[in-house]
Scaffold this motif. Sequence first.
Motif, mmCIF file in Angstrom:
data_model
loop_
_atom_site.group_PDB
_atom_site.id
_atom_site.type_symbol
_atom_site.label_atom_id
_atom_site.label_comp_id
_atom_site.label_asym_id
_atom_site.label_seq_id
_atom_site.Cartn_x
_atom_site.Cartn_y
_atom_site.Cartn_z
ATOM 1 N N GLY A 1 0.833 -1.201 0.000
ATOM 2 C CA GLY A 1 0.000 0.000 0.000
ATOM 3 C C GLY A 1 0.862 1.244 0.000
ATOM 4 O O GLY A 1 2.073 1.173 0.217
ATOM 5 N N ASP A 2 0.236 2.389 -0.240
ATOM 6 C CA ASP A 2 0.975 3.645 -0.205
ATOM 7 C C ASP A 2 1.490 3.882 1.211
ATOM 8 O O ASP A 2 0.716 3.789 2.177
ATOM 9 C CB ASP A 2 0.060 4.806 -0.621
ATOM 10 C CG ASP A 2 -0.284 4.747 -2.109
ATOM 11 O OD1 ASP A 2 0.504 4.158 -2.885
ATOM 12 O OD2 ASP A 2 -1.354 5.266 -2.490
ATOM 13 N N ASN A 3 2.773 4.190 1.317
ATOM 14 C CA ASN A 3 3.399 4.489 2.619
ATOM 15 C C ASN A 3 3.162 3.404 3.669
ATOM 16 O O ASN A 3 3.083 3.678 4.870
ATOM 17 C CB ASN A 3 2.895 5.837 3.153
ATOM 18 C CG ASN A 3 3.267 6.966 2.225
ATOM 19 O OD1 ASN A 3 4.416 7.071 1.811
ATOM 20 N ND2 ASN A 3 2.305 7.794 1.865
ATOM 21 N N VAL A 4 3.040 2.166 3.205
ATOM 22 C CA VAL A 4 2.667 1.079 4.137
ATOM 23 C C VAL A 4 3.714 0.879 5.242
ATOM 24 O O VAL A 4 3.364 0.509 6.364
ATOM 25 C CB VAL A 4 2.389 -0.237 3.354
ATOM 26 C CG1 VAL A 4 3.657 -0.782 2.708
ATOM 27 C CG2 VAL A 4 1.745 -1.285 4.242
ATOM 28 N N VAL A 5 4.999 1.155 4.963
ATOM 29 C CA VAL A 5 6.032 0.943 5.975
ATOM 30 C C VAL A 5 5.791 1.866 7.175
ATOM 31 O O VAL A 5 5.654 1.416 8.319
ATOM 32 C CB VAL A 5 7.450 1.158 5.398
ATOM 33 C CG1 VAL A 5 8.496 1.180 6.504
ATOM 34 C CG2 VAL A 5 7.784 0.069 4.378
ATOM 35 N N GLN A 6 5.715 3.169 6.914
ATOM 36 C CA GLN A 6 5.563 4.127 8.015
ATOM 37 C C GLN A 6 4.194 4.017 8.675
ATOM 38 O O GLN A 6 4.074 4.081 9.903
ATOM 39 C CB GLN A 6 5.787 5.559 7.511
ATOM 40 C CG GLN A 6 5.807 6.593 8.623
ATOM 41 C CD GLN A 6 6.894 6.308 9.643
ATOM 42 O OE1 GLN A 6 8.054 6.126 9.293
ATOM 43 N NE2 GLN A 6 6.521 6.232 10.930
ATOM 44 N N LEU A 7 3.163 3.824 7.865
ATOM 45 C CA LEU A 7 1.811 3.791 8.440
ATOM 46 C C LEU A 7 1.611 2.562 9.335
ATOM 47 O O LEU A 7 0.963 2.658 10.380
ATOM 48 C CB LEU A 7 0.754 3.850 7.324
ATOM 49 C CG LEU A 7 0.701 5.199 6.576
ATOM 50 C CD1 LEU A 7 -0.283 5.128 5.403
ATOM 51 C CD2 LEU A 7 0.323 6.338 7.515
ATOM 52 N N THR A 8 2.179 1.419 8.950
ATOM 53 C CA THR A 8 2.027 0.244 9.825
ATOM 54 C C THR A 8 2.906 0.369 11.069
ATOM 55 O O THR A 8 2.524 -0.081 12.139
ATOM 56 C CB THR A 8 2.305 -1.087 9.083
ATOM 57 O OG1 THR A 8 3.585 -1.018 8.446
ATOM 58 C CG2 THR A 8 1.232 -1.383 8.053
ATOM 59 N N ARG A 9 4.080 1.004 10.942
ATOM 60 C CA ARG A 9 4.894 1.275 12.147
ATOM 61 C C ARG A 9 4.088 2.146 13.118
ATOM 62 O O ARG A 9 4.109 1.927 14.326
ATOM 63 C CB ARG A 9 6.193 2.006 11.776
ATOM 64 C CG ARG A 9 7.252 1.156 11.127
ATOM 65 C CD ARG A 9 7.965 0.228 12.066
ATOM 66 N NE ARG A 9 8.872 0.901 12.985
ATOM 67 C CZ ARG A 9 9.764 0.261 13.743
ATOM 68 N NH1 ARG A 9 9.870 -1.066 13.676
ATOM 69 N NH2 ARG A 9 10.538 0.915 14.558
ATOM 70 N N ASN A 10 3.385 3.156 12.583
ATOM 71 C CA ASN A 10 2.564 4.008 13.451
ATOM 72 C C ASN A 10 1.475 3.188 14.142
ATOM 73 O O ASN A 10 1.178 3.393 15.316
ATOM 74 C CB ASN A 10 1.891 5.130 12.648
ATOM 75 C CG ASN A 10 2.882 6.094 12.032
ATOM 76 O OD1 ASN A 10 4.067 6.093 12.356
ATOM 77 N ND2 ASN A 10 2.395 6.921 11.106
ATOM 78 N N MET A 11 0.873 2.264 13.390
ATOM 79 C CA MET A 11 -0.193 1.428 13.964
ATOM 80 C C MET A 11 0.360 0.484 15.033
ATOM 81 O O MET A 11 -0.331 0.160 15.995
ATOM 82 C CB MET A 11 -0.872 0.594 12.865
ATOM 83 C CG MET A 11 -1.686 1.429 11.884
ATOM 84 S SD MET A 11 -2.193 0.439 10.458
ATOM 85 C CE MET A 11 -3.465 -0.602 11.194
#
Length: 147
Positions: free
Chosen positions: A77-87
């Motif tokens: 997904g778009d920006n999946v690395v940073q967004l899942t780290r945030n989650m």
Amino acid sequence: MERTFLMVKPDGVRRQLVGRLVQRFEERGFQLTAAKLVVFGREQAERHYAEHREKPFFGELVDFITSGPCFAMIWEGDNVVQLTRNMIGKTDPLDAAPGTIRGDYAVHKGFNVIHGSDSVESAEREIANFFRPEEVVAYDCPLQVCI
Ligand code: DAT
Ligand code: MG
């Protein structure tokens, strides 16, 4: 498309959190392209955590990660690395905000439920350590057009 490597650790699998964790990433709008339940070998686990080789907790970390099944996944997904780290939240549950996975489900740093890659480069390295290319499934995901 950007992708990341997420892995429910043995504590999360034993606590039967896999379904709830997968649901969070689906609901956020990411696409699952590979998944498997595996007990990892020591060498593979040591490669995965190579950056921590010199740390005092390295031995315990490898003992823990090889102690039972992990649920390994690739998500896109778009920006999946940073967004899942945030989650996922901060490494130490003492610092992890409520609403994050570790903030909701973890108490101890050593048992923090889930791993997520911290950069696009680590994601590709971690994926190569755990998945063969033919295990990755490409398919259209109609939801992707509206999120
Ligand atoms: P993260 O999993 O948030 O990327 P990390 O890469 O710094 O965190 O560390 C990998 C794992 O090692 C972490 O999820 C839990 C364990 N760990 C990190 N620091 C630790 C410490 N000080 N004591 C015990 N375990 C630790
Ligand atoms: Mg890390």
